[in-house]
Design a protein around this motif. Structure first.
Motif: not given
Length: 297
Positions: A120, A123-124
């Motif tokens: 994640s 992705k961020s």
């Protein structure tokens, strides 16, 4: 392939069942049992992974003992003969996959430490150049080592819910400034030392999750520690920046679920035998490499 232990049943008791663990409340202490249940995308599968629970319990014990001189933790014993009745009479269910621990009041914050940009966080970063509000240098690649490990706390979610990123200020609001500073400093310290040790064993510790609790007015380390379920471990000899990495965890399960377009909600499903077998082998390999011992099947 051995039979997976999906749950334990001790006569006259009523455990709390989490995603993986069965927890028995003894009053002042707990008995925590790591079953072979496996969850992916916060969904518990119908199939279990043989030996997985024992691997998680034994790796946690290894790290509790490894850091025993530096940090207090909740581990008391995994010697079944020292458990109170009726648990001491059920080694067939508990041996190798359970431990008696101090009953701490668990803090409502999970301490995520990120050493590499993946999952994640990647992705961020692709979206806005940040991870949990922390601005990072431009030009980082997928799975690249971060300039320094990041402390990115989250809420502690209930079963079926997702953890939510929170700020340092929110962490202070939840547990106080002194406790927040302590768990951040200690989590980073343990991560860095464990990462150095793992690398000597040919394993990269990419990120992990720690939980802390209060016991007799002292902050102690609780839950599982530096296992394949709470951490990303990568084989160092196959590491390559710019792509997804092989890992010592449930990646075979995740990949299979993605391949069949699993909707990541509702009830879990039965897993194919080859996915179960390969996943079991990965967990065992992680134990063997980290501890330098041969996992006792």
């Amino acid at each position: 392939m051995a039979r997976a232990v999906l749950e334990t049943n001790i006569p006259g008791t009523n455990p709390i069942r989490g995603k993986v663990r069965d927890i028995y409340d003894l009053g002042d202490n707990l008995i925590i049992v790591a079953t072979d249940r496996i969850s992916a995308f916060d969904v518990i599968m119908k199939s279990g992974i043989p030996y997985k629970g024992a691997v998680l319990a034994q790796i946690s014990k290894f790290w509790f003992e490894f850091f025993a001189d530096e940090i207090e933790n909740h581990f008391i014993t995994d010697d079944i003969s020292q458990y109170p009745a009726p648990f001491c009479d059920h080694g067939d269910q508990l041996e190798g996959r359970s431990m008696m621990v101090k009953k701490a009041r668990v803090m409502p914050v999970e301490c995520i430490i990120r050493g590499y940009i993946t999952g994640s966080g990647w992705k961020s970063y692709q979206k806005d150049g940040e991870i949990c509000g922390r601005k990072l240098p431009a030009g980082l690649q997928q799975c690249e080592k971060l300039p320094r490990p990041l402390f990115t706390p989250t809420t502690k979610a209930e079963i079926g819910e997702h953890d939510m990123d929170i700020t340092i200020d929110k962490t202070v609001e939840l547990i106080g400034e002194e406790a927040a500073e302590y768990i951040e400093r200690k989590s980073l310290n343990i991560f860095e030392k464990a990462g150095e040790f793992a690398l000597e064993k040919g394993i990269i510790l990419a990120d992990t999750k720690f939980e802390w609790g209060l016991y007799d007015g002292q902050i102690i380390l609780v839950d599982e520690v530096l296992t394949p379920d709470s951490s990303r471990f990568w084989p160092a000899d196959k590491y390559e920046v710019g792509r997804d990495q092989e890992s010592f965890d449930k990646q075979f399960v995740r990949n299979y679920l993605e391949s069949i377009n699993f909707d990541k909600s509702g009830a879990g499903i039965e897993l194919p035998e080859d996915v179960i077998s390969k996943t079991s082998d990965k967990y065992i390999e992680c134990y063997d490499r980290l501890t330098g011992l041969k996992f006792p099947k």
